[in-house]
Design a protein around this motif. Structure first.
Motif, PDB file in Angstrom:
ATOM      1  N   HIS A  53     -64.416 106.770 -41.925  1.00  0.00           N
ATOM      2  CA  HIS A  53     -64.890 105.832 -40.975  1.00  0.00           C
ATOM      3  C   HIS A  53     -65.441 104.596 -41.645  1.00  0.00           C
ATOM      4  N   LEU A  54     -64.865 103.391 -41.711  1.00  0.00           N
ATOM      5  CA  LEU A  54     -65.337 102.284 -42.361  1.00  0.00           C
ATOM      6  C   LEU A  54     -66.196 101.423 -41.505  1.00  0.00           C
ATOM      7  N   VAL A  55     -67.440 101.237 -41.647  1.00  0.00           N
ATOM      8  CA  VAL A  55     -68.233 100.479 -41.010  1.00  0.00           C
ATOM      9  C   VAL A  55     -68.294  98.947 -41.700  1.00  0.00           C
ATOM     10  N   LEU A  56     -67.561  98.243 -40.919  1.00  0.00           N
ATOM     11  CA  LEU A  56     -67.523  96.780 -41.399  1.00  0.00           C
ATOM     12  C   LEU A  56     -68.492  96.031 -40.952  1.00  0.00           C
ATOM     13  N   LEU A  57     -69.329  95.252 -41.882  1.00  0.00           N
ATOM     14  CA  LEU A  57     -70.467  94.484 -41.377  1.00  0.00           C
ATOM     15  C   LEU A  57     -70.306  92.828 -42.174  1.00  0.00           C
ATOM     16  N   GLY A  58     -69.299  92.541 -42.483  1.00  0.00           N
ATOM     17  CA  GLY A  58     -69.019  91.334 -42.933  1.00  0.00           C
ATOM     18  C   GLY A  58     -68.604  90.273 -41.945  1.00  0.00           C
ATOM     19  N   GLU A  59     -68.579  88.886 -42.351  1.00  0.00           N
ATOM     20  CA  GLU A  59     -68.270  87.943 -41.455  1.00  0.00           C
ATOM     21  C   GLU A  59     -66.769  88.055 -41.067  1.00  0.00           C
ATOM     22  N   PRO A  60     -66.217  87.547 -39.929  1.00  0.00           N
ATOM     23  CA  PRO A  60     -67.134  86.505 -39.106  1.00  0.00           C
ATOM     24  C   PRO A  60     -67.692  87.445 -37.783  1.00  0.00           C
ATOM     25  N   ASP A  61     -67.354  88.639 -37.739  1.00  0.00           N
ATOM     26  CA  ASP A  61     -67.836  89.481 -36.427  1.00  0.00           C
ATOM     27  C   ASP A  61     -68.140  90.900 -36.771  1.00  0.00           C
ATOM     28  N   PRO A  62     -69.458  90.953 -37.541  1.00  0.00           N
ATOM     29  CA  PRO A  62     -69.863  92.208 -38.041  1.00  0.00           C
ATOM     30  C   PRO A  62     -70.062  93.127 -36.955  1.00  0.00           C
ATOM     31  N   GLY A  63     -69.888  94.464 -37.215  1.00  0.00           N
ATOM     32  CA  GLY A  63     -70.277  95.418 -36.413  1.00  0.00           C
ATOM     33  C   GLY A  63     -68.884  96.258 -35.751  1.00  0.00           C
ATOM     34  N   LYS A  64     -67.996  96.475 -36.875  1.00  0.00           N
ATOM     35  CA  LYS A  64     -66.744  97.195 -36.185  1.00  0.00           C
ATOM     36  C   LYS A  64     -66.549  98.358 -36.964  1.00  0.00           C
ATOM     37  N   VAL A  65     -65.949  99.548 -36.471  1.00  0.00           N
ATOM     38  CA  VAL A  65     -65.620 100.594 -37.359  1.00  0.00           C
ATOM     39  C   VAL A  65     -64.202 100.992 -37.121  1.00  0.00           C
ATOM     40  N   ILE A  66     -63.537 101.022 -38.248  1.00  0.00           N
ATOM     41  CA  ILE A  66     -62.132 101.493 -38.350  1.00  0.00           C
ATOM     42  C   ILE A  66     -61.989 103.130 -38.676  1.00  0.00           C
ATOM     43  N   ARG A  67     -61.400 103.848 -38.285  1.00  0.00           N
ATOM     44  CA  ARG A  67     -61.143 105.361 -38.602  1.00  0.00           C
ATOM     45  C   ARG A  67     -59.773 105.495 -38.948  1.00  0.00           C
ATOM     46  N   PHE A  68     -59.760 106.248 -40.169  1.00  0.00           N
ATOM     47  CA  PHE A  68     -58.402 106.752 -40.543  1.00  0.00           C
ATOM     48  C   PHE A  68     -58.668 108.256 -40.378  1.00  0.00           C
ATOM     49  N   ASN A  69     -57.447 108.647 -39.632  1.00  0.00           N
ATOM     50  CA  ASN A  69     -57.556 110.112 -39.375  1.00  0.00           C
ATOM     51  C   ASN A  69     -56.242 111.008 -40.031  1.00  0.00           C
ATOM     52  N   GLY A  70     -56.653 111.856 -41.108  1.00  0.00           N
ATOM     53  CA  GLY A  70     -55.513 112.552 -41.655  1.00  0.00           C
ATOM     54  C   GLY A  70     -54.529 113.383 -41.007  1.00  0.00           C
ATOM     55  N   GLN A  71     -55.036 113.654 -40.018  1.00  0.00           N
ATOM     56  CA  GLN A  71     -53.852 114.588 -39.174  1.00  0.00           C
ATOM     57  C   GLN A  71     -52.767 113.869 -38.401  1.00  0.00           C
ATOM     58  N   GLU A  72     -53.005 112.676 -38.151  1.00  0.00           N
ATOM     59  CA  GLU A  72     -52.094 111.776 -37.377  1.00  0.00           C
ATOM     60  C   GLU A  72     -51.580 110.602 -38.161  1.00  0.00           C
ATOM     61  N   LEU A  73     -52.050 110.383 -39.555  1.00  0.00           N
ATOM     62  CA  LEU A  73     -51.875 109.289 -40.332  1.00  0.00           C
ATOM     63  C   LEU A  73     -50.534 109.200 -40.838  1.00  0.00           C
ATOM     64  N   LYS A  74     -49.878 107.906 -40.550  1.00  0.00           N
ATOM     65  CA  LYS A  74     -48.590 107.547 -41.095  1.00  0.00           C
ATOM     66  C   LYS A  74     -48.411 106.117 -41.922  1.00  0.00           C
ATOM     67  N   TYR A  75     -47.442 106.072 -42.675  1.00  0.00           N
ATOM     68  CA  TYR A  75     -47.487 104.437 -43.201  1.00  0.00           C
ATOM     69  C   TYR A  75     -48.431 104.211 -44.179  1.00  0.00           C
ATOM     70  N   LEU A  76     -49.189 105.297 -44.686  1.00  0.00           N
ATOM     71  CA  LEU A  76     -50.236 105.123 -45.782  1.00  0.00           C
ATOM     72  C   LEU A  76     -49.555 105.573 -47.214  1.00  0.00           C
ATOM     73  N   ASN A  77     -49.645 104.584 -48.032  1.00  0.00           N
ATOM     74  CA  ASN A  77     -49.018 104.994 -49.285  1.00  0.00           C
ATOM     75  C   ASN A  77     -50.415 104.891 -50.306  1.00  0.00           C
ATOM     76  N   PRO A  78     -50.130 105.614 -51.513  1.00  0.00           N
ATOM     77  CA  PRO A  78     -51.299 105.711 -52.455  1.00  0.00           C
ATOM     78  C   PRO A  78     -51.544 104.539 -53.268  1.00  0.00           C
ATOM     79  N   ASP A  79     -51.779 103.336 -52.620  1.00  0.00           N
ATOM     80  CA  ASP A  79     -52.033 102.147 -53.318  1.00  0.00           C
ATOM     81  C   ASP A  79     -53.015 101.365 -52.492  1.00  0.00           C
ATOM     82  N   GLU A  80     -53.882 100.430 -53.101  1.00  0.00           N
ATOM     83  CA  GLU A  80     -54.895  99.862 -52.217  1.00  0.00           C
ATOM     84  C   GLU A  80     -54.155  98.686 -51.025  1.00  0.00           C
TER      85      GLU A  80
END
Length: 198
Positions: A53-80
């Motif tokens: 769970h990424l709690v994003l507090l930066g500009e321009p619209d703080p207060g968002k949570v992005i959740r990555f779920n390993g069980q259903e995740l696709k299209y993710l490769n091991p790079d930033e």
């Protein structure tokens, strides 16, 4: 499921950033991307029992949570850049009070740290705060399954955030006496749990 909560104090809350400059244009989004990779990737596999769970507090619209779920995740490769791309796609969606899926295994919503931790408490999950002066994780590792681990970013955790975490955390844990990067902490926590579960 194990849950990791990472607070991104400067992480941009719009999709207007360059994947070629995650540290600068995205408010140190590179730190959050490394945390995603540390939590989810094994050598030739992905951990399926993890939520990040990424709690994003930066500009321009703080207060968002992005959740990555390993069980259903696709299209993710091991790079930033790959994880940054999935975050960017999530931020291009409207963040509502409830989760909406941007890509398989990635959801976004409007929420903050306190709401997130309160929801964990309501579900009966045990929340742990990571700090150098806590109890040694090795002393209680056998009982850490189905837990939530809260970490700060390069800025640490503010006093206000520490007070919020203190309302919900059952213990403060340490993985050692030296301050480490959040993604390294995640790797060590999971290694301790792997050793217990084998």
């Amino acid at each position: 499921m194990k849950d990791f909560v990472i607070i991104g104090h400067k992480a941009l809350t719009s999709g207007d950033f360059s994947l070629n400059d995650l540290p600068g244009s995205a408010g140190r989004m590179d730190i959050l991307c490394r945390c995603i990779n540390s939590a989810l990737f094994l050598s030739h596999e992905m951990r399926r029992d993890i939520n990040v769970h990424l709690v994003l507090l930066g500009e321009p619209d703080p207060g968002k949570v992005i959740r990555f779920n390993g069980q259903e995740l696709k299209y993710l490769n091991p790079d930033e850049r790959s994880s940054g791309s999935l975050i960017k796609k999530a931020l291009q969606k409207d963040a509502l009070e409830y989760e909406s899926r941007s890509t398989p295994g990635v959801w976004i919503r409007r929420a903050g740290l306190e709401q997130l931790l309160e929801e964990f408490a309501e579900k009966g999950k045990t929340v742990y705060y990571l700090r150098e002066d806590g109890e040694d994780i090795r002393e209680i590792a056998p009982s850490l399954d189905n837990s939530v681990f809260v970490l700060g970013d390069h800025m640490g955790v503010t006093e206000e955030e520490e007070a919020i975490i203190g309302k919900f955390a059952s213990k403060t844990l340490t993985i050692g006496p030296i301050s480490l990067h959040s993604d390294h902490c995640i790797t060590i926590i999971l290694n301790e749990l792997d050793r217990v579960e084998q």
